[in-house]
Each structure stands twice: as C-alpha cells, then as structure tokens.
Design an enzyme around this catalytic site. Structure first.
Site, PDB file in Angstrom:
ATOM      1  N   ASP A 136     -21.408 -17.533 -23.867  1.00 44.80           N
ATOM      2  CA  ASP A 136     -20.021 -17.859 -24.197  1.00 44.80           C
ATOM      3  C   ASP A 136     -20.030 -18.826 -25.377  1.00 44.80           C
ATOM      4  OD1 ASP A 136     -17.427 -18.729 -24.290  1.00 44.80           O
ATOM      5  OD2 ASP A 136     -17.293 -19.323 -22.178  1.00 44.80           O
TER       6      ASP A 136
ATOM      7  N   ASP B  83     -15.849 -13.652 -28.100  1.00 47.21           N
ATOM      8  CA  ASP B  83     -16.760 -14.796 -27.984  1.00 47.21           C
ATOM      9  C   ASP B  83     -17.662 -14.750 -26.751  1.00 47.21           C
ATOM     10  OD1 ASP B  83     -14.850 -15.277 -26.064  1.00 47.21           O
ATOM     11  OD2 ASP B  83     -14.840 -17.433 -26.368  1.00 47.21           O
ATOM     12  N   GLU B  84     -17.741 -13.624 -26.058  1.00 43.49           N
ATOM     13  CA  GLU B  84     -18.521 -13.545 -24.826  1.00 43.49           C
ATOM     14  C   GLU B  84     -19.301 -12.242 -24.716  1.00 43.49           C
ATOM     15  OE1 GLU B  84     -15.741 -15.914 -21.571  1.00 43.49           O
ATOM     16  OE2 GLU B  84     -16.492 -13.918 -21.139  1.00 43.49           O
TER      17      GLU B  84
END
Length: 367
Positions: free
Chosen positions: A13, A113-114
């Site tokens: 993350d 973003d992950e």
DNA sequence: CACGTGCGGGC
DNA sequence: CCCTGTCGCACGTG
C-alpha cells in the site's frame, strides 16, 4: 504435507499516495502540510480533499473534508494546497507496479496505490524469508521511485490487508498463521474490510464490538441477519479465513465521469452541454483502450444530494457517441419530467458492459 | 437479464 | 465534511 498449502501474501500500500507523489516532485513540501484537492467549478475553495500528508493529518485534515474546512484547520501553517493531477499519479503508479510485480509469483493490482503479491513459492512458504523479501520490495520502491509504502504479510489477502493497515506509514507487519486469531480477535469490528459505518452500527446493537465477538456467531445466524453472501463472508473473515486467489484483474467493467455544476440547475441546455463534455472524456478513455460498450448510464445528484441512476442497454455494442448522446438525451429528459421540481447539482455519465475490439467500426473511417 | 439503489474503501 | 470522483459488489425487483 498439509502445511505446503499455506500461502504467503503481501499487500503493498503506497503511503498517502497522491500527497506523497506531490512531495516527491517538490522537495520543498517535505516538512509542510500537503493537501491534494479536487476543486469544483463553484468558485474559490469549493471542493473536497482527496489526500493529505501526515503533517496535515495531525491538524485533522483528511480525505473527504471540504477544502474550506481544511484551510481553516491549517490557517497560518504554511500549508500547500494542490489540485489533483491524476495522470501524473497514474504514471508513478504504473512504474511502481511494474517494479513490484517482478517480486511476485502472482500479482493483482487492486487500485492506483495497492497491489497483492502471492510470494508463496518465492519464499518457500517461510515467513522469515517473507520478511526479507518485503524489505527488498520496500527498498526497491524507495530507491527507484523515492516513495515509501506499508506492507502487510499474511497467509491470505484478508490478513495481508489488515496487517498493512496496522502500521503506517512506512510500516511492515507480519501475521504468521499461528498468530492470525490472536491478532484478529482483539481488533474492533470495523477493522474488518466490509464493515463500514452502517454495518458497524448494526453489529454494535448485537453487542458485537470486536472481530472476536463476530467469530463467536454461528454461520446460520449471520446469514439470517446479513444475507447469504455477506453472512458467509463475515463468518470466514472473522476467523481469518480467506481463500480468494491473487490473480490479475480482468478488464475494467465500467468507465464513468462525474462533475459538479457551477450551480444547481434544471436548465436542459446546461445539462446537455455538460453531458456532451463528459461524453468526450469517456470517449477518449474508451477509444484509447479500444473498448466498445453495450450499456449507457446517467447519474444525477440532486440539490439535496440524492443520487439517481438511469441506464439503458443497447442491442449491440458500439463505440459511437452520437448513439450515446441520443440515449442520454432521452434519459435526462425523462428524469426531468419525472422530477420537475428538483434541481441538479452533479451529473455523471457511465458506460458499462465493455468489450474489447480490434477493428475500427466507426462510420467516419469510411468517409 | 435489465435496471436502480446502497454500500464500502479510500483517494 | 455542506459535500469529489471513481469503481466494484450485492441485492431487490420485474
């Protein structure tokens, strides 16, 4: 050996992602509150905060609050307010993802973003090796993109996800198979993905405060209360069980664009022009990915913030936006006829039932 | 299956 | 929060 079936999963993350991207391209920001904003057309400070760095968060600034409130909270603090630059963040994201996918046996990006990494084979199902590998991943992202991230390591995606949230920013949290239940059971129930504000309330009314409390309920009871799918999910998840595989995501299933109007209106010309603009954006996104679509939808958010959807599925897939505009005109006229006394605050357009195409079927190509 | 709504995560 | 943009899941209804 039964133990051989045990997996090792990472959830990587990227920390306060948009704001960290901005820090990275302007080193002056590093010790200041940084607030990434989505401005609307309503003038000066209208709009909402998308992401804030941790310095700004200390003053109560976080995703979702209005820009004007954020400015009040940061008055006299030398804070930086920046409009969101999604294309830039997408570029950074793509570079990070292409770096870290090499560390995985199987890879699944879940958002900008992950990403999940199944590293079971890479670390021979060994959590000591897993910790080493996670540190390598963090080091690679830092060295090559100058970004920090938080990584959760667990025997499945659920545990990796919860672990990643446990220590951030720049965290690394491992939950070994033997630690799953002790780690999970003491956590407040809203830490379980899928338990939001509303579900938390209904659980609290049943005296379910922790994930351990939830794990004590019988499957049949949970199904009665939450329905088949969610009940089964809560039963398994509260016990740390999650069998869903890490796998590449299929193609996107929908593309939507929404915007806030300068002022609430019922004016069909303003509405129609706005829809036209949104169509152009969607067309650009769809054609660059060579996508046709079968369904067209309209989203109206009224002045009282009520959300209304209208959609239509076509006979055959198309990439032709004249068809789309015709459909949307009909849908919007119908809506305005049904709700003649409500003004529109925000308008969105959506295409779904996407299909890949190779050949250009546009009429204009023959002319 | 088509359509509309609500939810959730989290930027 | 006086209020963004975007996506996917699930469910009720017909």
């Amino acid at each position: 050996m039964g133990l051989d079936r045990e997996r090792v999963i990472f959830l990587v993350d990227l920390d306060y992602f948009y704001a960290q991207c901005e820090e990275r391209r302007n080193l002056d920001y590093k010790n200041k509150p940084v607030v990434v904003c989505i401005y609307t057309a309503r003038g000066e400070d209208s709009g909402a905060v998308s992401t804030a760095n941790y310095i700004a968060r200390r003053f109560g600034v976080k995703a979702g609050i209005s820009i004007s409130l954020a400015k009040r909270l940061l008055k006299g603090k030398e804070a930086v307010f920046i409009p969101a630059d999604r294309d830039f963040y997408a570029d950074v994201s793509n570079r990070v993802m292409s770096i870290i996918r090499n560390y995985a046996d199987d890879f699944e990006q879940v958002s900008i973003d992950e990403a999940y990494l199944d590293v079971s084979k890479k670390v021979q199902r060994d959590f000591v090796l897993a910790e080493k590998l996670a540190k390598e991943v963090k080091g690679a992202i830092l060295a090559r993109e100058r970004l920090t991230c938080s990584i959760g390591v667990g025997p499945n995606k659920l545990m990796a996800k919860i672990a990643a949230g446990h220590n951030k920013p720049d965290g690394l949290t491992l939950v070994r198979p033997s630690e799953v239940k002790s780690f999970l059971f003491s956590l407040p129930v809203d830490k379980l993905p899928g338990v939001g504000e509303k579900t938390e309330k209904s659980m609290l009314s049943l005296n379910i405060k922790t994930i351990g409390d939830l794990a004590n309920w019988r499957l049949e009871e949970l199904i009665k209360i939450f329905g088949r799918t969610l009940g089964l999910y809560f039963h398994q998840a509260s016990n740390g069980v999650d069998d869903t595989p890490v796998q590449e995501r299929e193609m996107a299933e929908q593309i939507s664009r929404i915007t806030t109007l300068k002022e609430d209106t019922q004016d069909i010309n303003i509405i129609s022009n706005t829809i036209g603009g949104l169509c152009e954006k969607i067309q650009a996104a769809a054609s660059s990915r060579k996508l046709f679509f079968r369904s067209v939808g309209l989203i109206f958010v009224t002045e009282n913030l009520g959300v209304h959807n209208r959609s239509k599925t076509l006979e055959t897939a198309t990439g032709d936006f004249n068809t789309v505009k015709g459909v949307l005109k009909e849908l919007s006229e119908n809506f305005l006829r049904e709700e003649p006394n409500t003004k529109i605050r925000r308008i969105g357009v959506k295409i779904s039932n996407l299909e890949e195409h190779t050949q250009q079927k546009n009429l204009s190509d023959f002319l």
